[in-house]
Design a protein around this motif. Sequence first.
Motif, PDB file in Angstrom:
ATOM      1  N   ARG A   1      89.853  -6.845  36.419  1.00  7.99           N
ATOM      2  CA  ARG A   1      90.622  -7.324  35.264  1.00  7.99           C
ATOM      3  C   ARG A   1      89.734  -8.123  34.313  1.00  7.99           C
ATOM      4  O   ARG A   1      89.809  -7.974  33.095  1.00  7.99           O
ATOM      5  CB  ARG A   1      91.814  -8.167  35.716  1.00  7.99           C
TER       6      ARG A   1
ATOM      7  N   ASN B   1      87.255  -4.919  26.585  1.00  9.19           N
ATOM      8  CA  ASN B   1      88.230  -4.812  25.497  1.00  9.19           C
ATOM      9  C   ASN B   1      87.803  -5.639  24.289  1.00  9.19           C
ATOM     10  O   ASN B   1      87.979  -5.215  23.148  1.00  9.19           O
ATOM     11  CB  ASN B   1      89.621  -5.256  25.968  1.00  9.19           C
TER      12      ASN B   1
ATOM     13  N   GLU C   1      86.246  -3.769  20.811  1.00 10.13           N
ATOM     14  CA  GLU C   1      87.538  -3.820  20.133  1.00 10.13           C
ATOM     15  C   GLU C   1      87.663  -2.838  18.970  1.00 10.13           C
ATOM     16  O   GLU C   1      88.681  -2.188  18.806  1.00 10.13           O
ATOM     17  CB  GLU C   1      87.789  -5.248  19.641  1.00 10.13           C
TER      18      GLU C   1
ATOM     19  N   LYS D   1      92.545   1.617  33.759  1.00  9.87           N
ATOM     20  CA  LYS D   1      93.950   1.205  33.666  1.00  9.87           C
ATOM     21  C   LYS D   1      94.087  -0.151  32.985  1.00  9.87           C
ATOM     22  O   LYS D   1      95.149  -0.480  32.465  1.00  9.87           O
ATOM     23  CB  LYS D   1      94.586   1.131  35.059  1.00  9.87           C
ATOM     24  N   GLU D   2      93.005  -0.936  32.983  1.00  8.40           N
ATOM     25  CA  GLU D   2      93.008  -2.268  32.366  1.00  8.40           C
ATOM     26  C   GLU D   2      92.420  -2.247  30.950  1.00  8.40           C
ATOM     27  O   GLU D   2      92.391  -3.276  30.277  1.00  8.40           O
ATOM     28  CB  GLU D   2      92.208  -3.253  33.227  1.00  8.40           C
TER      29      GLU D   2
ATOM     30  N   ASP E   1      92.524  -1.528  27.129  1.00  9.83           N
ATOM     31  CA  ASP E   1      93.573  -1.406  26.117  1.00  9.83           C
ATOM     32  C   ASP E   1      93.104  -0.711  24.848  1.00  9.83           C
ATOM     33  O   ASP E   1      93.924  -0.350  24.008  1.00  9.83           O
ATOM     34  CB  ASP E   1      94.092  -2.800  25.738  1.00  9.83           C
ATOM     35  N   ILE E   2      91.811  -0.556  24.685  1.00  8.74           N
ATOM     36  CA  ILE E   2      91.276   0.053  23.475  1.00  8.74           C
ATOM     37  C   ILE E   2      91.217   1.568  23.638  1.00  8.74           C
ATOM     38  O   ILE E   2      91.248   2.082  24.758  1.00  8.74           O
ATOM     39  CB  ILE E   2      89.862  -0.503  23.170  1.00  8.74           C
ATOM     40  N   SER E   3      91.120   2.285  22.530  1.00  5.75           N
ATOM     41  CA  SER E   3      90.936   3.732  22.590  1.00  5.75           C
ATOM     42  C   SER E   3      89.592   4.023  23.232  1.00  5.75           C
ATOM     43  O   SER E   3      88.601   3.345  22.940  1.00  5.75           O
ATOM     44  CB  SER E   3      90.970   4.341  21.182  1.00  5.75           C
TER      45      SER E   3
END
Length: 179
Positions: free
Chosen positions: A24, A31, A35, A57-58, A60-62
Amino acid sequence: MKIEIDDKHFELLFEYEQIKKRIRLLAIQLNIDFEDKIPVFLGVLNGSFIFLADLIKEIDISSEITFVKVSSYEGDKSSGKIKEEIGLQMSLKDRDVIIVEDIVDSGKTLEYLLKMVEKQMPASVNVCSLLLKPNSLKVELDEITYVGFEIPDEFVVGYGLDYKGLGRNLKDIYKAVKS
């Protein structure tokens, strides 16, 4: 907890909960660092597949994912010879590449991979490794940017890492017990 795989005995090094927390934190940093970009996560098979699955899975960016497969291990020792079993499946030109490794030991396999990736002329190359054995490195690798855990020069198994093809399915990571 101790386990036995084939002819080796192992004891617990990292529990799955510790691994998940560290992943995480790595993902948060990735991330932030990427960004405004769309990085390509380049998983190194077979060992990185569980780590990469949990890591992505953690994220969040493309991003995109691709894989390569190289090997240098025979049993619990590196042979020193790198064999490319599955090559790059996409162009990395002008892309931000994050090589995802399960473990960096001597660094020879990673050095080989970095040369392979650099030939593609990417925008940037970083390495994200779950485990790093700093005392075992035989080459200097400035691209190792994201590290889950630094460990001593011990043989480990579990969470994607194997011994003679066995143990990849273990949730935790175990270190070999000296006999």
